[in-house]
Design an enzyme around this catalytic site. Structure first.
Site, PDB file in Angstrom:
ATOM      1  N   ASP A 146       0.855  -1.186   0.000  1.00 23.44           N
ATOM      2  CA  ASP A 146       0.000   0.000   0.000  1.00 23.44           C
ATOM      3  C   ASP A 146       0.895   1.241   0.000  1.00 23.44           C
ATOM      4  OD1 ASP A 146      -1.786  -2.093   0.449  1.00 23.44           O
ATOM      5  OD2 ASP A 146      -3.098  -0.857   1.698  1.00 23.44           O
ATOM      6  N   LYS A 202      -6.913   3.634  -2.983  1.00 20.77           N
ATOM      7  CA  LYS A 202      -7.285   3.549  -1.566  1.00 20.77           C
ATOM      8  C   LYS A 202      -7.473   4.958  -1.008  1.00 20.77           C
ATOM      9  CE  LYS A 202      -5.193   1.937   2.809  1.00 20.77           C
ATOM     10  NZ  LYS A 202      -4.053   1.164   3.379  1.00 20.77           N
ATOM     11  N   LYS A 260     -10.343   0.580  -2.320  1.00 17.55           N
ATOM     12  CA  LYS A 260     -10.270   0.204  -0.902  1.00 17.55           C
ATOM     13  C   LYS A 260     -10.689   1.407  -0.069  1.00 17.55           C
ATOM     14  CE  LYS A 260      -7.223  -1.224   2.883  1.00 17.55           C
ATOM     15  NZ  LYS A 260      -5.893  -1.774   3.282  1.00 17.55           N
TER      16      LYS A 260
END
Length: 247
Positions: A99, A173, A207
């Site tokens: 990430d 995300k 996400k």
């Protein structure tokens, strides 16, 4: 709905942030890892230095829980070389998901060449090693137009440089969960921001991280089309409780 396979159980505090010793904080991380295995969550999201011990625990338990870690966290302002170095080490240590924090400040300043290069090179590294790549855009630091533009930029980089079979492995995300907002305004996933991301990053998955505090909110996000949810209260949310954590 069983939402456990949507949940990335998350613990990203340093010992200092948690007000603990290094030994105590490591024990908290181990408890989160054990809980993720017991509850059969999709993934445990931890800091890079914790990945080796997580890998050891998961292998010993023969668990199917994946290991995720954050790269250039939480500000995203390191050089491309530093980002790649940290990601390479995480790969060697056994991480499944990377990430990355996008350099959203460079994006806001109009330095698109820098942002495009890191998006391309870091994504390429992750995909070459068969990892899931997620780009944290830090929605609380962006206005609505910037959320739309950065989500679309990530999509365009991926679609222009990688085959369609890889699209599902590159997420956009929402948040780190650590961004400090003025007047305690929401710093994570909200319905309006997630809708903007879904509309402008498609076909890349989304996400939702930060701000999902109840089972009902998690289900709402999933019904919108979110594929993963990051939370430090995964067990409480999965079992119908309410998160009392900051992210």
């Amino acid at each position: 709905m069983n939402i456990k396979q949507y949940l990335d159980s998350t613990y990203l505090k340093t010992a200092e942030q948690a007000g603990l010793s290094e030994v105590e904080n490591k024990k908290v991380v181990q408890q989160f890892i054990q809980e993720a295995m017991d509850e059969q969550f999709k993934l445990i999201m931890i800091r890079p230095e914790m990945v080796p011990s997580a890998k050891e625990m998961i292998v010993e338990s023969k668990s199917k829980v994946h290991i995720g870690t954050v790269i250039d966290f939480p500000l995203g302002q390191s050089s491309l070389e530093e980002k790649l170095k940290e990601a390479n080490q995480a790969i060697l240590d056994g991480a499944d998901d990377l990430d990355f924090v996008c350099n959203y400040e460079a994006f806001k300043d109009g330095n698109l060449a820098l942002v495009k290069e890191e998006l391309l090179e870091c994504t390429k590294l992750g995909l070459e090693h068969h990892k899931i790549v997620k780009w944290i855009i830090e929605v609380a630091a962006l206005n609505h137009q910037q959320i739309v533009q950065l989500s679309a930029l990530i999509k365009n980089i991926v679609m222009s440089n990688f085959k369609e079979e890889f699209y599902s492995s590159v997420f956009v995300k929402s948040s780190t969960g650590f961004y400090k907002t003025i007047n305690n305004e929401p710093n994570g996933a909200t319905i309006p921001t997630i809708i903007m991301m879904l509309e402008n990053a498609c076909p890349l998955p989304i996400k939702a991280a930060g701000g999902v505090r109840t089972y009902e909110e998690a289900v709402q996000m999933i019904k919108l089309g979110v594929k993963r949810i990051g939370t430090s209260s995964a067990k409480a949310i999965a079992n119908g409780g309410v998160s009392n954590k900051e992210y």
